[in-house]
Motif scaffolding. Structure first.
Motif, mmCIF file in Angstrom:
data_model
loop_
_atom_site.group_PDB
_atom_site.id
_atom_site.type_symbol
_atom_site.label_atom_id
_atom_site.label_comp_id
_atom_site.label_asym_id
_atom_site.label_seq_id
_atom_site.Cartn_x
_atom_site.Cartn_y
_atom_site.Cartn_z
ATOM 1 N N LEU A 142 0.806 -1.228 0.000
ATOM 2 C CA LEU A 142 0.000 0.000 0.000
ATOM 3 C C LEU A 142 0.839 1.278 0.000
ATOM 4 O O LEU A 142 0.539 2.227 -0.700
ATOM 5 C CB LEU A 142 -0.918 0.029 1.223
ATOM 6 C CG LEU A 142 -2.247 -0.706 1.103
ATOM 7 C CD1 LEU A 142 -3.023 -0.554 2.393
ATOM 8 C CD2 LEU A 142 -3.063 -0.201 -0.068
ATOM 9 N N GLY A 177 -3.672 7.518 2.266
ATOM 10 C CA GLY A 177 -4.703 7.377 1.225
ATOM 11 C C GLY A 177 -5.463 8.666 1.019
ATOM 12 O O GLY A 177 -5.897 8.972 -0.091
ATOM 13 N N HIS A 232 -4.158 11.981 -1.436
ATOM 14 C CA HIS A 232 -4.403 12.184 -2.866
ATOM 15 C C HIS A 232 -5.812 11.837 -3.289
ATOM 16 O O HIS A 232 -6.131 11.874 -4.465
ATOM 17 C CB HIS A 232 -3.423 11.327 -3.689
ATOM 18 C CG HIS A 232 -2.001 11.633 -3.373
ATOM 19 N ND1 HIS A 232 -1.370 12.734 -3.881
ATOM 20 C CD2 HIS A 232 -1.110 11.008 -2.577
ATOM 21 C CE1 HIS A 232 -0.121 12.770 -3.420
ATOM 22 N NE2 HIS A 232 0.059 11.737 -2.621
ATOM 23 N N SER A 233 -6.656 11.458 -2.314
ATOM 24 C CA SER A 233 -7.971 10.959 -2.706
ATOM 25 C C SER A 233 -9.005 12.057 -2.861
ATOM 26 O O SER A 233 -10.117 11.784 -3.253
ATOM 27 C CB SER A 233 -8.471 9.948 -1.682
ATOM 28 O OG SER A 233 -8.658 10.578 -0.432
ATOM 29 N N GLN A 285 -12.067 12.276 -5.536
ATOM 30 C CA GLN A 285 -12.398 11.012 -6.183
ATOM 31 C C GLN A 285 -13.767 10.549 -5.704
ATOM 32 O O GLN A 285 -14.111 10.673 -4.537
ATOM 33 C CB GLN A 285 -11.352 9.950 -5.838
ATOM 34 C CG GLN A 285 -9.984 10.246 -6.401
ATOM 35 C CD GLN A 285 -9.953 10.143 -7.914
ATOM 36 O OE1 GLN A 285 -10.671 9.368 -8.511
ATOM 37 N NE2 GLN A 285 -9.119 10.952 -8.531
ATOM 38 N N SER A 286 -14.518 9.988 -6.596
ATOM 39 C CA SER A 286 -15.869 9.557 -6.259
ATOM 40 C C SER A 286 -15.905 8.060 -6.019
ATOM 41 O O SER A 286 -15.226 7.300 -6.697
ATOM 42 C CB SER A 286 -16.776 9.923 -7.418
ATOM 43 O OG SER A 286 -17.869 9.071 -7.463
ATOM 44 N N GLU A 325 -18.142 6.235 -6.986
ATOM 45 C CA GLU A 325 -18.638 5.672 -8.247
ATOM 46 C C GLU A 325 -17.478 5.257 -9.140
ATOM 47 O O GLU A 325 -17.537 4.280 -9.853
ATOM 48 C CB GLU A 325 -19.481 6.714 -8.987
ATOM 49 C CG GLU A 325 -20.738 7.124 -8.250
ATOM 50 C CD GLU A 325 -21.815 6.058 -8.301
ATOM 51 O OE1 GLU A 325 -21.623 5.053 -9.011
ATOM 52 O OE2 GLU A 325 -22.837 6.228 -7.630
ATOM 53 N N ARG A 326 -16.400 6.061 -9.094
ATOM 54 C CA ARG A 326 -15.249 5.758 -9.935
ATOM 55 C C ARG A 326 -14.633 4.432 -9.509
ATOM 56 O O ARG A 326 -14.266 3.625 -10.353
ATOM 57 C CB ARG A 326 -14.225 6.891 -9.846
ATOM 58 C CG ARG A 326 -12.972 6.619 -10.652
ATOM 59 C CD ARG A 326 -12.091 7.835 -10.751
ATOM 60 N NE ARG A 326 -10.778 7.450 -11.249
ATOM 61 C CZ ARG A 326 -10.502 7.158 -12.494
ATOM 62 N NH1 ARG A 326 -11.455 7.194 -13.396
ATOM 63 N NH2 ARG A 326 -9.282 6.816 -12.864
ATOM 64 N N GLU A 327 -14.581 4.225 -8.187
ATOM 65 C CA GLU A 327 -14.018 2.959 -7.708
ATOM 66 C C GLU A 327 -14.877 1.793 -8.186
ATOM 67 O O GLU A 327 -14.373 0.771 -8.623
ATOM 68 C CB GLU A 327 -13.957 2.984 -6.180
ATOM 69 C CG GLU A 327 -13.311 1.732 -5.638
ATOM 70 C CD GLU A 327 -13.246 1.737 -4.130
ATOM 71 O OE1 GLU A 327 -12.488 0.916 -3.605
ATOM 72 O OE2 GLU A 327 -13.943 2.529 -3.495
ATOM 73 N N ALA A 328 -16.193 1.980 -8.095
ATOM 74 C CA ALA A 328 -17.089 0.895 -8.487
ATOM 75 C C ALA A 328 -16.968 0.580 -9.970
ATOM 76 O O ALA A 328 -17.189 -0.537 -10.404
ATOM 77 C CB ALA A 328 -18.526 1.271 -8.145
ATOM 78 N N ALA A 329 -16.576 1.588 -10.754
ATOM 79 C CA ALA A 329 -16.512 1.397 -12.193
ATOM 80 C C ALA A 329 -15.278 0.617 -12.616
ATOM 81 O O ALA A 329 -15.194 0.146 -13.742
ATOM 82 C CB ALA A 329 -16.523 2.755 -12.881
ATOM 83 N N ARG A 330 -14.304 0.465 -11.717
ATOM 84 C CA ARG A 330 -13.082 -0.271 -12.070
ATOM 85 C C ARG A 330 -13.293 -1.733 -11.807
ATOM 86 O O ARG A 330 -14.027 -2.122 -10.934
ATOM 87 C CB ARG A 330 -11.915 0.230 -11.223
ATOM 88 C CG ARG A 330 -11.543 1.659 -11.501
ATOM 89 C CD ARG A 330 -10.295 1.991 -10.747
ATOM 90 N NE ARG A 330 -9.169 1.274 -11.322
ATOM 91 C CZ ARG A 330 -8.337 1.816 -12.194
ATOM 92 N NH1 ARG A 330 -8.500 3.043 -12.567
ATOM 93 N NH2 ARG A 330 -7.348 1.118 -12.693
ATOM 94 N N ASP A 331 -12.609 -2.595 -12.537
ATOM 95 C CA ASP A 331 -12.707 -4.005 -12.196
ATOM 96 C C ASP A 331 -11.514 -4.411 -11.384
ATOM 97 O O ASP A 331 -10.599 -3.612 -11.170
ATOM 98 C CB ASP A 331 -12.797 -4.871 -13.442
ATOM 99 C CG ASP A 331 -11.506 -4.899 -14.213
ATOM 100 O OD1 ASP A 331 -11.174 -5.944 -14.763
ATOM 101 O OD2 ASP A 331 -10.831 -3.851 -14.270
#
Lengths: 356, 178
Positions: free
Chosen positions: A74, A340, A343-344, A347-348, A350-356
């Motif tokens: 991390l 974390g 730099h976060s 960021q939304s 939703e963006r995290e959910a959109a990544r696989d």
């Protein structure tokens, strides 16, 4: 409880959602504009949701100690500097190991024997470390407020963690205590917790009381001679005061023993170690008035025969060694949460959910 | 996050996973694998792996991987508060592993999962089974067994909901996202 000048994360979010001018609000210096934890300086002013998030994250980090490779990447490429203006091998070691388990590079600076002893100011030392691209300072200092001071003067990309400042605060110790209690009792809410020892000088006790009250403990009792409890404790700390150990631990779910500093014995606060143990030392007999499943804690190192009997310290209700193991997971959670958050911003989820 | 349109319901997914199980058996035979160790990636991958594990009748317990601590976007999006511990029931050294996930898009989750797996040991080989793959690959990751190929409008994504019932949903990109 006394009102805190620091604002909680939820208060900031409410404020942002309202039409109130944010500049009129004294924001918590530990939180960024999004309410993320940037510095970890004190428990005061942090809300229950944020403390619970840290405890939840620490659960995940416990598994790192059980894996064949006891490291996760991390914080790879990050530099964490341990600035210890006050000696503490144990605490420094756990912070160092926690940082290394996050794959960070660690600098250990014993300030008392380095630059400041040669006349360099603290701020010059900070600027030099920042020039080496340090991402986080872990600060221990004998003066209350030292970590806040460093956080106030640190560069915007640097996080500060308080590893104990004077008689003020030791927030990571209190969080590892909360984590240990939660693992044994499931929830902090509704518990009766006794804290025994030098409340007057204890930064650990102050942070524990604040965390217990924030997390909804039913009752926090402090037990000590009159000389070691501030006169304003019930109003200022939100606790019940007892001067009798047996009465104080009655029906308690958790008993936290504090380390007694030897210098207190000669400072006019106590007649002798022997008398302190006679009146306030935890023995199996005195423990009998607590709940049958009560746990016994101690931040260490223990003065056996002063704060407690060895029979209790090594007994089945003692979770003292677990506290040490849990301390690593909790410090990993706090360090990674702060880094974390560096730099976060923006960021939304939703963006995290959109990544696989 | 709001629910999206159901793209594949539980019944359709059951049929798809039965086909995946047969394909996995074929791949294992081709590669001479007789006792594969199956590992699911939290959270959706574990749901798919549980069903495949059952269909293949594997004797050894299922393994679980959480890749949260290995994400390459940690410093941009922070750490998820709920991390499920990774658990591998047996040593992975010299074992053939079937790695299972629900959706394959960029390939970054699988890259992270391989890093986690190799921190536990050195498998002899790794097969990748994916319930649904779609466009958008950013890394050279190619599955061995795929249940579905999805063609989605730009910005849309698919998500497995579950565990009871399992269903694949299509979700539109948030309006304020590029």
């Amino acid at each position: 409880m006394s009102s805190s000048p620091l604002a909680s994360a939820s208060a900031i979010k409410q404020l942002q959602a309202s039409s109130v001018d944010p500049s009129a609000f004294v924001a918590n210096p530990q939180l960024d504009a999004q309410g993320h934890l940037r510095h970890f300086l004190t428990i005061d002013g942090l809300d229950r949701a944020l403390l619970t998030d840290i405890l939840d994250r620490a659960e995940g980090f416990l598994s790192v100690a059980r894996a064949p490779v006891k490291k996760v990447p991390l914080c790879r490429g990050k530099i964490i500097a341990n600035l210890f203006f006050e000696n503490s091998t144990r605490t420094r070691t756990t912070f160092e190991l926690a940082a290394k388990r996050l794959s960070a590079d660690v600098l250990n600076l014993n300030i008392s024997t380095s630059a400041t002893a040669k006349g360099e100011t603290l701020l010059d030392t900070l600027r030099n470390l920042e020039a080496m691209h340090v991402d986080m300072f872990v600060v221990r200092h004998s003066d209350s407020g030292a970590a806040h001071f460093i956080a106030r003067h640190a560069a915007p990309h640097v996080s500060v963690i308080n590893a104990g400042d004077g008689c003020h605060s030791h927030p990571t110790q209190s969080m590892l205590d909360m984590f240990t209690i939660r693992r044994h009792k499931g929830e902090i809410a509704g518990l009766k917790v006794a804290i025994v020892g030098d409340i007057l000088h204890s930064r650990v006790a102050r942070s524990q009381i604040s965390a217990l009250n924030t997390l909804g403990a039913a009752e926090v009792r402090v037990i000590a001679p009159r000389t070691l409890i501030p006169a304003c404790a019930p109003e200022a700390l939100g606790v019940r005061v007892c001067h009798d150990l047996r009465e104080g631990v009655t029906d308690c779910d958790v008993i936290i023993m504090l380390r007694l500093q030897r210098e207190r014995m000669t400072g006019g606060f106590l007649p002798s170690e022997h008398e302190y143990f006679y009146l306030f030392g935890l023995t199996e007999k005195r423990l009998a008035s607590a709940k049958p499943d009560a746990i016994v804690m101690h931040p260490g190192p223990i003065n056996r025969g002063v704060e407690m009997d060895s029979e209790v310290a090594d007994g089945p209700r003692s979770v003292i060694l677990e506290q040490v193991s849990n301390g690593l997971a909790v410090r990993m959670a706090i360090m990674s949460t702060c880094i974390g958050a560096q730099h976060s911003a923006g960021q939304s989820p939703e963006r995290e959910a959109a990544r696989d | 996050m709001t629910d999206g349109d159901i793209w594949q319901n539980a019944e359709q997914l059951e049929t798809i996973m039965a086909t995946m199980a047969r394909d996995l058996q074929t791949r294992c035979q081709e590669r001479g694998i007789d006792r594969p160790l199956m590992v699911g990636i939290h959270t959706g991958g574990v749901w798919v792996a549980e069903r495949l594990h059952q269909l293949l009748g594997l004797e050894e317990p299922l393994g679980f991987l959480d890749i949260s601590f290995y994400r390459d976007d940690f410093t941009r999006i922070g750490l998820h508060p709920q991390v499920h511990p990774s658990e591998l029931p047996v040593a992975v050294d010299d074992r053939a592993v079937i790695l299972v996930d629900d959706v394959l898009q960029s390939g970054r989750t699988i890259r992270a999962a391989l890093n986690v797996l190799f921190d536990y040991g050195r498998p002899s080989q790794v097969l990748l089974a994916i319930l649904a793959e779609r466009d958008g690959r950013e890394l050279p990751i190619n599955p061995d067994v795929v249940g579905l190929h999805a063609e989605l409008a730009h910005g849309n994504h698919i998500k497995l909901s579950g565990p009871e019932p399992l269903r694949l949903e299509q979700r539109a990109a948030p309006k304020d996202q590029p």
